[in-house]
Motif scaffolding. Structure first.
Motif, PDB file in Angstrom:
ATOM      1  N   LYS A 128       0.838  -1.205   0.000  1.00 34.54           N
ATOM      2  CA  LYS A 128       0.000   0.000   0.000  1.00 34.54           C
ATOM      3  C   LYS A 128       0.869   1.251   0.000  1.00 34.54           C
ATOM      4  O   LYS A 128       2.013   1.227   0.458  1.00 34.54           O
ATOM      5  CB  LYS A 128      -0.894   0.023   1.243  1.00 34.54           C
ATOM      6  CG  LYS A 128      -1.928  -1.064   1.271  1.00 34.54           C
ATOM      7  CD  LYS A 128      -2.782  -0.949   2.529  1.00 34.54           C
ATOM      8  CE  LYS A 128      -3.807  -2.053   2.588  1.00 34.54           C
ATOM      9  NZ  LYS A 128      -4.639  -1.956   3.789  1.00 34.54           N
TER      10      LYS A 128
ATOM     11  N   GLN B 159       3.521   2.297   2.620  1.00 33.44           N
ATOM     12  CA  GLN B 159       3.980   1.073   3.282  1.00 33.44           C
ATOM     13  C   GLN B 159       4.739   0.172   2.312  1.00 33.44           C
ATOM     14  O   GLN B 159       4.892  -1.023   2.559  1.00 33.44           O
ATOM     15  CB  GLN B 159       2.783   0.316   3.868  1.00 33.44           C
ATOM     16  CG  GLN B 159       1.986   1.122   4.862  1.00 33.44           C
ATOM     17  CD  GLN B 159       0.706   0.394   5.273  1.00 33.44           C
ATOM     18  OE1 GLN B 159       0.479  -0.759   4.936  1.00 33.44           O
ATOM     19  NE2 GLN B 159      -0.151   1.093   5.997  1.00 33.44           N
ATOM     20  N   GLU B 160       5.242   0.743   1.199  1.00 33.63           N
ATOM     21  CA  GLU B 160       5.929  -0.039   0.186  1.00 33.63           C
ATOM     22  C   GLU B 160       7.194  -0.678   0.755  1.00 33.63           C
ATOM     23  O   GLU B 160       7.867  -0.089   1.591  1.00 33.63           O
ATOM     24  CB  GLU B 160       6.324   0.840  -1.011  1.00 33.63           C
ATOM     25  CG  GLU B 160       5.144   1.427  -1.751  1.00 33.63           C
ATOM     26  CD  GLU B 160       4.791   2.825  -1.282  1.00 33.63           C
ATOM     27  OE1 GLU B 160       5.092   3.178  -0.131  1.00 33.63           O
ATOM     28  OE2 GLU B 160       4.188   3.564  -2.072  1.00 33.63           O
ATOM     29  N   ASN B 161       7.495  -1.882   0.280  1.00 33.50           N
ATOM     30  CA  ASN B 161       8.688  -2.590   0.710  1.00 33.50           C
ATOM     31  C   ASN B 161       9.488  -2.950  -0.537  1.00 33.50           C
ATOM     32  O   ASN B 161       9.400  -4.067  -1.041  1.00 33.50           O
ATOM     33  CB  ASN B 161       8.327  -3.838   1.514  1.00 33.50           C
ATOM     34  CG  ASN B 161       9.545  -4.524   2.087  1.00 33.50           C
ATOM     35  OD1 ASN B 161      10.674  -4.173   1.781  1.00 33.50           O
ATOM     36  ND2 ASN B 161       9.308  -5.508   2.928  1.00 33.50           N
TER      37      ASN B 161
END
Length: 150
Positions: free
Chosen positions: A135, A138-140
């Motif tokens: 999202k 909250q990107e990884n």
């Protein structure tokens, strides 16, 4: 162990047959390209890569900028600005700057840059789906980064 084989990895943005073909390609690295591209333009780029030395040893993505014709000199100049894979993963600062620049090319139906997450396609945004990096906010990116096979 290096294989000493020339390669190029091109990852197109959202494939859309209704997107105007013959549009100018825009390339980036770091899996941050957001936008659309016609399959005909993808085919043209793939064929052009075969005879464009500036594409060798690079992984990059691309979308097409509707309303702008391809550059007269071809894709070599644009690809020469990209880093070879041997340079490693771009820094967060470089990824962030590139992502922010790509946001100015919004082609989606919603055209809401504030809602688009890094790694999310416009098709996903238009369908209210979460992108492959998570999202927005909250990107990884590290979890999605390519890892050496050996």
């Amino acid at each position: 162990m290096p294989c000493n084989v020339n390669y190029s990895i091109f990852r197109p943005g959202g494939l859309n047959d209704n997107w105007p073909s013959g549009s100018r390609p825009v390339f980036s690295q770091g899996d941050i390209a957001v936008g659309r591209i016609n399959r005909k333009d993808v085919a043209t780029i793939l064929v052009d890569i075969l005879t464009t030395p500036e594409a060798t040893g690079k992984t990059f993505e691309g979308v097409a900028l509707a309303g702008y014709p391809p550059a007269v000199e071809g894709i070599g100049k644009a690809l020469s600005r990209l880093q070879p894979d041997t340079a490693g993963i771009p820094s967060n600062e470089v990824l962030s700057a590139s992502y922010n620049a790509m946001q100015q090319l919004l082609p989606g139906e919603k055209q809401d840059a504030a809602a688009l997450a890094m790694g999310q396609t416009y098709e996903q945004l238009d369908k209210d789906e979460i992108g492959r990096l998570g999202k927005r906010g909250q990107e990884n990116a590290e979890a999605a980064a390519p890892r050496p096979s050996s």
